[in-house]
Design a protein around this motif. Structure first.
Motif, short mmCIF file in Angstrom:
data_model
loop_
_atom_site.label_atom_id
_atom_site.label_comp_id
_atom_site.label_asym_id
_atom_site.label_seq_id
_atom_site.Cartn_x
_atom_site.Cartn_y
_atom_site.Cartn_z
N GLY A 69 0.78 -1.22 0.00
CA GLY A 69 0.00 0.00 0.00
C GLY A 69 0.82 1.28 0.00
O GLY A 69 0.27 2.36 -0.26
N GLU A 70 2.10 1.17 0.28
CA GLU A 70 2.96 2.36 0.27
C GLU A 70 3.19 2.85 -1.15
O GLU A 70 3.17 2.07 -2.11
N LYS A 71 3.46 4.14 -1.28
CA LYS A 71 3.87 4.71 -2.56
C LYS A 71 5.39 4.64 -2.62
O LYS A 71 6.07 5.04 -1.67
N VAL A 72 5.88 4.13 -3.73
CA VAL A 72 7.32 3.88 -3.85
C VAL A 72 7.88 4.64 -5.05
O VAL A 72 7.29 4.62 -6.13
N PHE A 73 8.99 5.28 -4.83
CA PHE A 73 9.68 6.01 -5.90
C PHE A 73 11.04 5.36 -6.14
O PHE A 73 11.84 5.20 -5.22
N LEU A 74 11.30 5.01 -7.39
CA LEU A 74 12.62 4.54 -7.79
C LEU A 74 13.17 5.55 -8.78
O LEU A 74 12.50 5.89 -9.76
N GLU A 75 14.40 6.00 -8.53
CA GLU A 75 14.96 7.03 -9.39
C GLU A 75 16.17 6.51 -10.15
O GLU A 75 16.95 5.70 -9.64
N CYS A 76 16.32 7.02 -11.34
CA CYS A 76 17.42 6.65 -12.22
C CYS A 76 18.00 7.91 -12.84
O CYS A 76 17.25 8.79 -13.29
N VAL A 77 19.31 7.99 -12.84
CA VAL A 77 20.00 9.15 -13.43
C VAL A 77 21.09 8.66 -14.36
O VAL A 77 21.85 7.76 -14.01
N GLN A 78 21.16 9.27 -15.56
CA GLN A 78 22.25 8.97 -16.48
C GLN A 78 22.98 10.26 -16.81
O GLN A 78 22.39 11.33 -16.85
N ASP A 79 24.29 10.11 -17.03
CA ASP A 79 25.13 11.30 -17.18
C ASP A 79 25.67 11.49 -18.58
O ASP A 79 26.65 12.23 -18.78
N MET A 80 25.08 10.81 -19.59
CA MET A 80 25.63 10.88 -20.94
C MET A 80 24.70 11.54 -21.95
O MET A 80 24.84 11.32 -23.14
N ASP A 81 23.76 12.31 -21.47
CA ASP A 81 22.88 13.06 -22.38
C ASP A 81 22.11 12.13 -23.32
O ASP A 81 21.82 12.48 -24.48
N HIS A 82 21.77 10.94 -22.84
CA HIS A 82 21.00 10.00 -23.65
C HIS A 82 19.56 10.45 -23.77
O HIS A 82 18.97 10.97 -22.82
N GLU A 83 18.99 10.22 -24.95
CA GLU A 83 17.60 10.62 -25.18
C GLU A 83 16.61 9.63 -24.58
O GLU A 83 15.54 10.01 -24.12
N ASN A 84 16.97 8.35 -24.62
CA ASN A 84 16.00 7.31 -24.26
C ASN A 84 16.32 6.71 -22.90
O ASN A 84 17.47 6.44 -22.58
N MET A 85 15.29 6.48 -22.13
CA MET A 85 15.45 5.82 -20.84
C MET A 85 14.35 4.79 -20.68
O MET A 85 13.24 4.95 -21.21
N PHE A 86 14.68 3.72 -19.92
CA PHE A 86 13.80 2.56 -19.82
C PHE A 86 13.75 2.06 -18.38
O PHE A 86 14.75 2.15 -17.67
N TRP A 87 12.62 1.49 -18.02
CA TRP A 87 12.50 0.76 -16.76
C TRP A 87 12.08 -0.67 -17.05
O TRP A 87 11.10 -0.90 -17.77
N TYR A 88 12.84 -1.63 -16.50
CA TYR A 88 12.54 -3.05 -16.62
C TYR A 88 12.38 -3.64 -15.22
O TYR A 88 12.95 -3.15 -14.25
N ARG A 89 11.66 -4.74 -15.18
CA ARG A 89 11.74 -5.59 -14.00
C ARG A 89 12.28 -6.95 -14.44
O ARG A 89 12.00 -7.42 -15.55
N GLN A 90 13.09 -7.52 -13.54
CA GLN A 90 13.74 -8.79 -13.85
C GLN A 90 13.31 -9.82 -12.83
O GLN A 90 13.55 -9.65 -11.63
#
Lengths: 110, 115
Positions: free
Chosen positions: B16-37
């Motif tokens: 029931g909690e609200k969860v935030f996962l953050e991702c940061v990239q430092d190479m000026d990439h246009e595309n970003m993705f979230w996967y679960r494994q």
């Protein structure tokens, strides 16, 4: 959309043997086919890739072959070493994204 | 050298909690993705973004949302965490699909446990 199937799910070989992992894809428009290696506890990393205008690509002990007609591609590792033990993922380009296979756990025994 | 970082390596949350996962990239990439494994299921795409404030659903978007307010940062939000969202979450980035630069660079992953 694109669908990628990968076999086998696990593969055990003796050190020095060759290992082959196979993938099939469904979308004939896919034009990029990478392979990623994920060691235990680490992030996936690209090890080799091939584009649809090339049939084979080799980099030292690893090679990838692509058969566009049959829509399958394979990873070949020769002279396997214990440090090759990892999970390997194939992928193919879908619309704006990569679609991954389910992974192959390769175990190389000394 | 491309660097993709994720805010936490391990996270334990309650149902029931609200969860935030953050991702940061430092190479000026246009595309970003979230996967679960998950074991035996490979890498499954949740959401991706090809530009700031743009987002596209992946294969398993249900129960998740995303935010991309800045080019270098892509957040995954679990509005109300459930036990079936216990998984390893991987963020990735790539340069540009338009130029044919498809190689994805992955972050170290966040192992989320929902109890």
């Amino acid at each position: 959309g694109e669908n990628v199937e990968q076999h086998p799910s696990t593969l055990s070989v003796q050190e020095g043997d060759s290992a082959v992992i196979k993938c099939t894809y469904s979308d004939s428009a896919s034009n990029y086919f990478p392979w990623y290696k994920q060691e235990l506890g680490k992030r996936p990393q690209l090890i080799i890739d091939i584009r649809s205008n090339v049939g084979e690509k080799k980099d030292q002990r690893i090679a990838v072959t692509l058969n566009k007609t049959a829509k399958h591609f394979s990873l070949h590792i020769t002279e396997t070493q214990p440090e090759d033990s990892a999970v390997y993922f194939c992928a193919a380009t879908g619309f704006q994204k990569l679609v991954f296979g389910t992974g192959t756990r390769l175990l190389v025994s000394p | 050298d491309v660097k993709v970082t994720q805010s936490s390596r391990y996270l334990v949350k309650r149902t029931g909690e609200k969860v935030f996962l953050e991702c940061v990239q430092d190479m000026d990439h246009e595309n970003m993705f979230w996967y679960r494994q998950d074991p035996g299921l490979g890498l499954r795409l949740i959401y991706f973004s090809y530009d700031v404030k743009m987002k596209e659903k992946g294969d398993i978007p249900e129960g998740y949302s995303v935010s991309r307010e800045k080019k270098e940062r892509f957040s995954l939000i679990l509005e109300s965490a459930s036990t079936n969202q216990t998984s390893m979450y991987l963020c990735a980035s790539s340069l540009s699909l338009v130029t044919g630069s498809y190689e994805q660079y992955f972050g170290p992953g966040t192992r989320l446990t929902v109890t």
